[in-house]
Design a protein around this motif. Structure first.
Motif, mmCIF file in Angstrom:
data_model
loop_
_atom_site.group_PDB
_atom_site.id
_atom_site.type_symbol
_atom_site.label_atom_id
_atom_site.label_comp_id
_atom_site.label_asym_id
_atom_site.label_seq_id
_atom_site.Cartn_x
_atom_site.Cartn_y
_atom_site.Cartn_z
ATOM 1 N N PHE A 144 0.837 -1.202 0.000
ATOM 2 C CA PHE A 144 0.000 0.000 0.000
ATOM 3 C C PHE A 144 0.873 1.255 0.000
ATOM 4 C CE2 PHE A 144 -3.634 -2.610 1.473
ATOM 5 C CZ PHE A 144 -4.603 -2.093 0.624
ATOM 6 N N LEU A 145 1.887 1.291 0.853
ATOM 7 C CA LEU A 145 2.753 2.472 0.916
ATOM 8 C C LEU A 145 3.452 2.715 -0.415
ATOM 9 C CD1 LEU A 145 4.271 2.081 4.473
ATOM 10 C CD2 LEU A 145 2.758 3.897 3.688
ATOM 11 N N LYS A 146 3.917 1.664 -1.044
ATOM 12 C CA LYS A 146 4.589 1.801 -2.342
ATOM 13 C C LYS A 146 3.602 2.287 -3.401
ATOM 14 C CE LYS A 146 7.818 0.915 -5.451
ATOM 15 N NZ LYS A 146 9.129 1.452 -5.511
ATOM 16 N N PRO A 151 4.424 11.604 -1.030
ATOM 17 C CA PRO A 151 4.162 11.960 0.369
ATOM 18 C C PRO A 151 2.761 12.529 0.603
ATOM 19 C CG PRO A 151 6.368 12.644 -0.225
ATOM 20 C CD PRO A 151 5.714 12.148 -1.478
ATOM 21 N N ARG A 152 2.301 13.380 -0.301
ATOM 22 C CA ARG A 152 0.965 13.973 -0.093
ATOM 23 C C ARG A 152 -0.134 12.905 -0.155
ATOM 24 N NH1 ARG A 152 2.610 15.722 -5.124
ATOM 25 N NH2 ARG A 152 1.352 14.983 -6.863
ATOM 26 N N THR A 153 0.055 11.897 -1.010
ATOM 27 C CA THR A 153 -0.919 10.811 -1.090
ATOM 28 C C THR A 153 -0.876 9.963 0.178
ATOM 29 O OG1 THR A 153 -0.530 10.732 -3.477
ATOM 30 C CG2 THR A 153 -1.729 8.890 -2.511
ATOM 31 N N LYS A 157 -4.098 9.488 2.547
ATOM 32 C CA LYS A 157 -4.660 8.153 2.780
ATOM 33 C C LYS A 157 -4.612 7.778 4.272
ATOM 34 C CE LYS A 157 -5.387 6.649 -1.488
ATOM 35 N NZ LYS A 157 -6.576 6.046 -2.004
ATOM 36 N N LEU A 158 -3.484 8.062 4.941
ATOM 37 C CA LEU A 158 -3.373 7.729 6.359
ATOM 38 C C LEU A 158 -4.355 8.537 7.203
ATOM 39 C CD1 LEU A 158 0.473 7.272 6.844
ATOM 40 C CD2 LEU A 158 -1.295 5.513 6.859
ATOM 41 N N ALA A 168 1.145 11.197 10.350
ATOM 42 C CA ALA A 168 1.102 10.936 8.908
ATOM 43 C C ALA A 168 2.156 11.750 8.172
ATOM 44 C CB ALA A 168 -0.283 11.235 8.367
ATOM 45 N N VAL A 169 2.316 13.020 8.553
ATOM 46 C CA VAL A 169 3.318 13.876 7.903
ATOM 47 C C VAL A 169 4.723 13.383 8.215
ATOM 48 C CG1 VAL A 169 4.298 16.213 7.891
ATOM 49 C CG2 VAL A 169 1.819 15.893 7.779
#
Length: 190
Positions: A144-146, A151-153, A157-158, A168-169
């Motif tokens: 999922f992370l890949k 970063p903004r996505t 999502k988080l 999240a940031v």
């Protein structure tokens, strides 16, 4: 699925019944060799079947591997070879660079895991199952992370999944890779 029967009524339609893998258990090595010779002779002379001598052997039950199972101390356990193949297949299904949708990936993964666990449900060895579950979940989270990539996505999502904005940031700004980030608190919390 194969069934072994003597009459033709219990075979599956359009399929023959085969007994190409079987194990005979006896008490001693000498009894094992005697039974092996008798059965080989019977198969070759009466049934006109050729016995593969490379695969056929007389060993102790604790050293025997049969259809993915081993039998240490009177228990039924999946073999190390079967577990290695399982992990290799899971790695193939959870490659982060594989360009398929997560829904398709999850369906393939669920299908494979259900089949493997259904086949090896006969086993009496459950100790590695929680560790395998944790490892598979971490690989899915890293997929999922890949897939989120930017970063903004990742932040969006988080946050939509309930992670607070600050965590999240921090996670999205990290230079660590997806597999390493998949073990962080923010991703595991979801």
């Amino acid at each position: 699925m194969q069934r072994l029967c003597t009459d033709s009524s219990c075979t599956y339609p359009g399929r023959s019944a085969y007994a190409d893998d079987f194990v005979i258990l006896v008490k001693s090595q000498s009894a094992g060799e005697r039974v092996m010779n008798n059965i080989s002779r019977f198969l070759e002379r009466r049934l006109k079947l050729q016995v593969n001598l490379e695969k056929s052997k007389v060993v102790k039950a604790t050293e025997c591997e049969y259809l993915g199972f081993t039998f240490p101390r009177g228990r039924i356990v999946w073999s190390d070879k079967s577990l290695r193949r399982f992990k290799m297949r899971i790695r193939e299904l959870t490659k982060r660079s594989w360009g398929i949708s997560m829904a398709k990936r999850m369906a393939l993964l669920a299908h494979y895991i259900r089949g493997w666990m259904g086949y090896f449900a006969l086993s009496e060895y459950y100790r590695p199952v929680p560790g395998l579950d944790e490892w598979i979940r971490r690989r899915i989270r890293s997929c999922f992370l890949k897939q989120w990539r930017y970063p903004r996505t990742i932040v969006r999502k988080l946050v939509s999944l309930g992670v607070d904005l600050k965590r999240a940031v921090m996670l999205a700004g990290s230079s660590k890779g997806p597999y390493r980030l998949a073990k962080t608190y923010a991703v595991n919390w979801v």
